[in-house]
Design a protein around this motif. Structure first.
Motif, PDB file in Angstrom:
ATOM      1  N   GLU A 265       0.834  -1.146   0.127  1.00 50.87           N
ATOM      2  CA  GLU A 265       0.011   0.050  -0.778  1.00 50.87           C
ATOM      3  C   GLU A 265       0.852   1.563  -0.034  1.00 50.87           C
ATOM      4  OE1 GLU A 265      -0.984   0.602   4.658  1.00 50.87           O
ATOM      5  OE2 GLU A 265      -1.636  -0.940   4.324  1.00 50.87           O
ATOM      6  N   GLU A 266       2.496   0.870   0.408  1.00 47.72           N
ATOM      7  CA  GLU A 266       3.276   2.376   0.064  1.00 47.72           C
ATOM      8  C   GLU A 266       3.502   2.320  -1.453  1.00 47.72           C
ATOM      9  OE1 GLU A 266       6.093   1.687   3.039  1.00 47.72           O
ATOM     10  OE2 GLU A 266       4.688   0.158   4.446  1.00 47.72           O
ATOM     11  N   LEU A 267       3.127   2.036  -1.945  1.00 45.28           N
ATOM     12  CA  LEU A 267       3.942   2.542  -4.066  1.00 45.28           C
ATOM     13  C   LEU A 267       3.145   2.397  -4.402  1.00 45.28           C
ATOM     14  CD1 LEU A 267       5.999   0.151  -2.199  1.00 45.28           C
ATOM     15  CD2 LEU A 267       6.715  -0.457  -4.867  1.00 45.28           C
ATOM     16  N   SER A 268       3.657   3.666  -5.448  1.00 47.36           N
ATOM     17  CA  SER A 268       2.069   4.556  -6.407  1.00 47.36           C
ATOM     18  C   SER A 268       2.449   3.640  -7.149  1.00 47.36           C
ATOM     19  CB  SER A 268       3.328   5.636  -6.378  1.00 47.36           C
ATOM     20  OG  SER A 268       4.283   5.457  -7.650  1.00 47.36           O
ATOM     21  N   VAL A 269       1.592   3.669  -8.573  1.00 47.93           N
ATOM     22  CA  VAL A 269       1.531   3.164  -9.808  1.00 47.93           C
ATOM     23  C   VAL A 269       2.953   2.905 -10.286  1.00 47.93           C
ATOM     24  CG1 VAL A 269       0.367   2.449 -12.356  1.00 47.93           C
ATOM     25  CG2 VAL A 269      -0.593   3.298 -10.083  1.00 47.93           C
ATOM     26  N   ASP A 270       3.822   4.553 -10.527  1.00 47.55           N
ATOM     27  CA  ASP A 270       4.964   4.131 -10.690  1.00 47.55           C
ATOM     28  C   ASP A 270       6.383   4.087  -9.802  1.00 47.55           C
ATOM     29  OD1 ASP A 270       3.776   6.361 -12.870  1.00 47.55           O
ATOM     30  OD2 ASP A 270       5.221   8.170 -11.036  1.00 47.55           O
ATOM     31  N   GLU A 271       5.739   3.486  -8.796  1.00 43.78           N
ATOM     32  CA  GLU A 271       7.298   2.874  -7.746  1.00 43.78           C
ATOM     33  C   GLU A 271       6.729   1.482  -8.325  1.00 43.78           C
ATOM     34  OE1 GLU A 271       7.442   6.022  -3.999  1.00 43.78           O
ATOM     35  OE2 GLU A 271       5.708   4.994  -4.191  1.00 43.78           O
ATOM     36  N   PHE A 272       5.581   0.908  -8.727  1.00 40.82           N
ATOM     37  CA  PHE A 272       5.443  -0.207  -9.045  1.00 40.82           C
ATOM     38  C   PHE A 272       5.641  -0.507  -9.703  1.00 40.82           C
ATOM     39  CE2 PHE A 272       2.004  -1.149  -5.262  1.00 40.82           C
ATOM     40  CZ  PHE A 272       2.597  -2.351  -5.572  1.00 40.82           C
ATOM     41  N   ALA A 273       5.242  -0.176 -11.020  1.00 41.62           N
ATOM     42  CA  ALA A 273       6.364   0.056 -12.639  1.00 41.62           C
ATOM     43  C   ALA A 273       8.155  -0.079 -12.145  1.00 41.62           C
ATOM     44  CB  ALA A 273       5.891   1.572 -13.685  1.00 41.62           C
ATOM     45  N   GLU A 274       8.810   0.603 -11.572  1.00 41.38           N
ATOM     46  CA  GLU A 274      10.258   0.458 -11.650  1.00 41.38           C
ATOM     47  C   GLU A 274      10.196  -0.820 -10.840  1.00 41.38           C
ATOM     48  OE1 GLU A 274      11.161   4.316  -9.302  1.00 41.38           O
ATOM     49  OE2 GLU A 274       9.904   5.664 -10.177  1.00 41.38           O
ATOM     50  N   LEU A 275       9.384  -0.602  -9.839  1.00 39.62           N
ATOM     51  CA  LEU A 275      10.089  -1.952  -8.758  1.00 39.62           C
ATOM     52  C   LEU A 275      10.309  -3.553  -9.576  1.00 39.62           C
ATOM     53  CD1 LEU A 275      10.645  -4.045  -6.387  1.00 39.62           C
ATOM     54  CD2 LEU A 275       8.399  -4.229  -6.242  1.00 39.62           C
ATOM     55  N   TYR A 276       8.989  -3.129 -11.015  1.00 43.41           N
ATOM     56  CA  TYR A 276       8.800  -3.691 -11.873  1.00 43.41           C
ATOM     57  C   TYR A 276      10.335  -3.998 -12.751  1.00 43.41           C
ATOM     58  CZ  TYR A 276       7.461  -6.226 -16.839  1.00 43.41           C
ATOM     59  OH  TYR A 276       7.271  -6.857 -17.778  1.00 43.41           O
ATOM     60  N   SER A 277      10.576  -3.519 -13.628  1.00 49.23           N
ATOM     61  CA  SER A 277      11.928  -3.258 -13.992  1.00 49.23           C
ATOM     62  C   SER A 277      13.105  -3.603 -13.818  1.00 49.23           C
ATOM     63  CB  SER A 277      11.972  -1.637 -14.256  1.00 49.23           C
ATOM     64  OG  SER A 277      10.363  -0.870 -15.709  1.00 49.23           O
ATOM     65  N   VAL A 278      13.574  -3.117 -12.110  1.00 47.10           N
ATOM     66  CA  VAL A 278      14.231  -4.231 -11.975  1.00 47.10           C
ATOM     67  C   VAL A 278      14.413  -5.562 -11.749  1.00 47.10           C
ATOM     68  CG1 VAL A 278      15.569  -3.809  -9.904  1.00 47.10           C
ATOM     69  CG2 VAL A 278      14.371  -1.500 -10.132  1.00 47.10           C
ATOM     70  N   LEU A 279      13.470  -5.781 -11.468  1.00 45.97           N
ATOM     71  CA  LEU A 279      12.735  -7.471 -10.649  1.00 45.97           C
ATOM     72  C   LEU A 279      13.222  -7.894 -12.621  1.00 45.97           C
ATOM     73  CD1 LEU A 279      10.629  -7.765  -8.323  1.00 45.97           C
ATOM     74  CD2 LEU A 279      12.942  -7.911  -8.000  1.00 45.97           C
ATOM     75  N   MET A 280      12.579  -7.466 -12.995  1.00 43.70           N
ATOM     76  CA  MET A 280      12.575  -8.161 -14.354  1.00 43.70           C
ATOM     77  C   MET A 280      14.191  -8.122 -15.330  1.00 43.70           C
ATOM     78  SD  MET A 280      10.052  -9.777 -15.257  1.00 43.70           S
ATOM     79  CE  MET A 280       9.900  -9.361 -13.130  1.00 43.70           C
ATOM     80  N   LYS A 281      14.590  -6.889 -14.552  1.00 35.96           N
ATOM     81  CA  LYS A 281      16.351  -6.641 -15.640  1.00 35.96           C
ATOM     82  C   LYS A 281      16.839  -7.851 -14.665  1.00 35.96           C
ATOM     83  CE  LYS A 281      17.973  -3.790 -13.990  1.00 35.96           C
ATOM     84  NZ  LYS A 281      18.563  -1.973 -13.353  1.00 35.96           N
ATOM     85  N   GLY A 282      16.355  -8.336 -13.081  1.00 34.76           N
ATOM     86  CA  GLY A 282      17.598  -9.143 -13.205  1.00 34.76           C
ATOM     87  C   GLY A 282      17.128 -10.391 -13.562  1.00 34.76           C
ATOM     88  N   LEU A 283      15.223 -10.746 -14.130  1.00 30.85           N
ATOM     89  CA  LEU A 283      15.604 -12.107 -14.574  1.00 30.85           C
ATOM     90  C   LEU A 283      16.329 -12.383 -15.854  1.00 30.85           C
ATOM     91  CD1 LEU A 283      11.812 -12.607 -13.488  1.00 30.85           C
ATOM     92  CD2 LEU A 283      13.959 -13.455 -12.663  1.00 30.85           C
ATOM     93  N   SER A 284      16.358 -11.182 -16.707  1.00 29.16           N
ATOM     94  CA  SER A 284      16.875 -11.763 -17.344  1.00 29.16           C
ATOM     95  C   SER A 284      18.613 -11.336 -18.347  1.00 29.16           C
ATOM     96  CB  SER A 284      16.046 -10.092 -18.829  1.00 29.16           C
ATOM     97  OG  SER A 284      16.653  -9.256 -18.240  1.00 29.16           O
ATOM     98  N   THR A 285      18.801 -10.917 -16.906  1.00 30.49           N
ATOM     99  CA  THR A 285      21.394 -11.138 -16.970  1.00 30.49           C
ATOM    100  C   THR A 285      21.071 -12.842 -16.449  1.00 30.49           C
ATOM    101  OG1 THR A 285      20.705 -10.329 -14.781  1.00 30.49           O
ATOM    102  CG2 THR A 285      20.896  -8.751 -16.107  1.00 30.49           C
TER     103      THR A 285
END
Length: 285
Positions: A265-285
């Motif tokens: 509940e502390e994360l905005s949509v923008d922050e969820f999108a940022e978190l997604y990008s970091v997590l998915m970047k980790g998966l692709s490396t």
């Protein structure tokens, strides 16, 4: 005269129902508006000259829309309303009725140019219909809907509030929501047990976030699945097969400038999108 029928008058409504042998269908959540101020205010919120109305009832909102728009297309599931709408909408030549379930029709054949979608939605189906329309990628400028007040609060909720959840993230992913006004339960016949509110969603013309929507909403729903816990727990559980651990999620939160012990509940949509990008970047490396 037909044009003089006051469709918010309970006596007129009862007379229409009796003459045409119509009875309320409880499973469809039917409640007819008897507050004359509501429909003009809803019609005033339109953002397009072509309107799709979901559920006409006896046509009280439809007649207001016909005054404000060039074209009104009604989608109505209850064919028992045919004789009533034939009478009440006979004064509205710019109204077309399509009989069917909005969740089952091919809306791409109906919505071919920019429209506003407007509806007094039954409480049981409101969230499903709204999210499906947002996900459809059809040329919808705005959604103007009357829903249970509690549901409207969840749609428009901001991060850090009690009402904020995955539905709040979804609506702000696709649109800018704004609660327009409240509608008391006494504005309907029969009166429901709760108050309502009218909310407008101004849909984004272009995709705002560069994410895989299925994966993104898996992340969001997982994060809110145990909202009292730190989100690293349910998120790591959801993506465990991809090698995402609690520490991975904590590290990703830190990288986006958030507390690693954050709750969803502390994360905005923008922050969820940022978190997604970091997590998915980790998966692709």
């Amino acid at each position: 005269m037909k044009s003089e029928l006051i469709l918010t008058n309970p006596t007129v409504i009862k007379n229409l129902m009796e003459r045409h042998g119509f009875t309320f269908t409880k499973s469809l959540g039917q409640n007819f508006l008897i507050n004359p101020s509501v429909c003009p205010r809803m019609a005033a919120a339109l953002t397009s000259k072509t309107v799709i109305e979901i559920g006409a009832g006896i046509g009280v909102l439809t007649r207001e829309l016909a005054k404000a728009a060039e074209k009104v297309i009604v989608i109505e599931i209850d064919e028992g309303l045919k004789p009533i709408l034939t009478e009440t909408l006979s004064v509205c030549p710019n109204v077309e009725i399509i009989w069917g379930d909005v969740l089952k029709l091919d809306l791409a054949e109906i919505i071919t140019s920019p429209v506003s979608v407007i509806a007094n939605l039954p409480y049981y189906a409101a969230t499903h219909i709204i999210i499906q329309l947002m996900e459809s990628k059809l040329p919808i400028n705005s959604l103007i809907v009357m829903v249970q007040e509690e549901v409207a609060q969840r749609f428009a909720a901001l991060p850090g509030t009690k009402q904020y959840g995955s539905v709040s993230v979804a609506t702000r992913f696709y649109s800018q929501p704004k609660t327009l006004f409240k509608v008391s339960r006494g504005s309907f016949m029969p009166a429901p047990k709760v108050d309502s509110a009218v909310i407008r969603f101004d849909l984004f013309a272009e995709k705002k976030y560069d994410v895989d929507e299925n994966l993104f909403f898996r992340l969001v729903k997982a994060a809110f699945s145990e909202r009292r816990k730190q989100m690293c727990n349910p998120v790591s559980k959801e993506f465990s097969e991809s090698g995402i651990s609690k520490e991975t999620v904590k590290s990703a939160l830190e990288e986006t400038g958030k507390n690693p012990l954050s709750r969803a509940e502390e994360l905005s949509v923008d922050e969820f999108a940022e978190l997604y990008s970091v997590l998915m970047k980790g998966l692709s490396t």
